[in-house]
Write an enzyme that holds these catalytic residues in place. Structure first.
Site, short mmCIF file in Angstrom:
data_model
loop_
_atom_site.label_atom_id
_atom_site.label_comp_id
_atom_site.label_asym_id
_atom_site.label_seq_id
_atom_site.Cartn_x
_atom_site.Cartn_y
_atom_site.Cartn_z
N LYS A 1 0.58 3.58 2.86
CA LYS A 1 1.86 3.00 2.44
C LYS A 1 2.21 1.84 3.38
O LYS A 1 2.22 2.00 4.60
CB LYS A 1 2.93 4.10 2.51
O1 G3P Z 1 10.35 7.17 -1.44
C1 G3P Z 1 11.38 6.45 -0.84
C2 G3P Z 1 12.53 7.34 -0.59
O2 G3P Z 1 12.20 8.27 0.40
C3 G3P Z 1 13.77 6.65 -0.22
O3 G3P Z 1 14.78 7.45 -0.68
O4 G3P Z 1 17.04 8.35 -0.80
O5 G3P Z 1 16.14 7.45 1.36
O6 G3P Z 1 16.72 5.91 -0.50
P1 G3P Z 1 16.25 7.28 -0.10
#
Ligand code: G3P
Length: 217
Positions: free
Chosen positions: A83
């Site tokens: 990633k």
């Molecule tokens: O896969 C990306 C994710 O982990 C981000 O999620 O909720 O932290 O914006 P969030």
């Protein structure tokens, strides 16, 4: 649509995997922090649980160092997806690592133009962050729609991995648009099974069944 689980919690991954709900896993530095575990060790364990792609994120910011970290992460298991952040250096690293046959997930995508660049650099997956756009009163779902149109216009094979999914509505919306994959926390995936009318209907059936005085077993 494939379901990836967005967590480094091996118990949660294992529970969902037993139900056949896990096509892959995504992690990031924040999720590694939350797990409290060593990145190599926990990632290896996850790769032993699921057969699909497991995203492990580099933390270097310069291309050569990203490539070195990506190669090290890719040694953990065959199903590792490296990633990389959507920066110019990340795109350079994407070109090199995908050229070596490694799966690459380009993350932190917030525009259709960024997604176009990732596809041109050979990304296996592009991760547009829906929830974080919604947080800014922008339309994260519309971004998925735009990327779908652009990729289909030109036949790019990069898979759209809708990320930062925060609600069951997000899941339905990106499925309708035709995202190839969505990644969500285990709690969101479990919530997909819930509906108040299911609960209400079941309650009624149980009440009526009790009145019959019968047993099946
Ligand atoms: O896969 C990306 C994710 O982990 C981000 O999620 O909720 O932290 O914006 P969030």
């Amino acid at each position: 649509m494939k379901f990836f689980v967005d967590t480094a919690d091996t118990q949660a991954i294992s529970d969902l995997n037993d139900l056949g709900m896990v096509d892959g896993v995504t992690t990031n530095p924040s999720l590694i922090l939350k797990s409290g575990r060593d990145i190599i060790e926990v990632t290896r364990e996850i790769c032993g649980i699921v057969t699909g792609p497991v995203s492990a994120e580099v933390v270097a910011l310069e291309a050569d160092a990203m490539i070195a970290e990506g190669r090290k992460l890719a040694e953990i298991a065959e199903n590792i997806t490296v990633k990389l952040p959507l920066t110019w250096d990340g795109l350079k690293a994407c070109k090199v690592l995908s050229g070596e046959g490694k799966m690459v997930n380009v993350t932190l995508c917030f525009s259709a133009n960024q997604a176009l660049l990732a596809a041109k650099a050979g990304a296996t997956f592009i991760s547009p962050f829906i929830g974080r756009l919604d947080d800014m009163s922008l339309d994260g779902v519309e971004l998925i729609e735009d990327i779908r149109t652009i990729y289909d216009n030109y036949g790019y094979e990069t898979e759209i991995l809708a990320a930062s999914i925060r609600s069951i509505n997000h899941v339905q919306q990106v499925a309708l648009i035709g995202a190839d994959v969505m990644t969500a926390p285990p709690e969101v995936i479990k919530k997909l099974a819930s509906h108040p009318l299911t609960d209400k209907g079941l309650e009624q059936f149980m009440a009526d069944w009790a009145k019959t005085g019968q047993n099946i077993l």
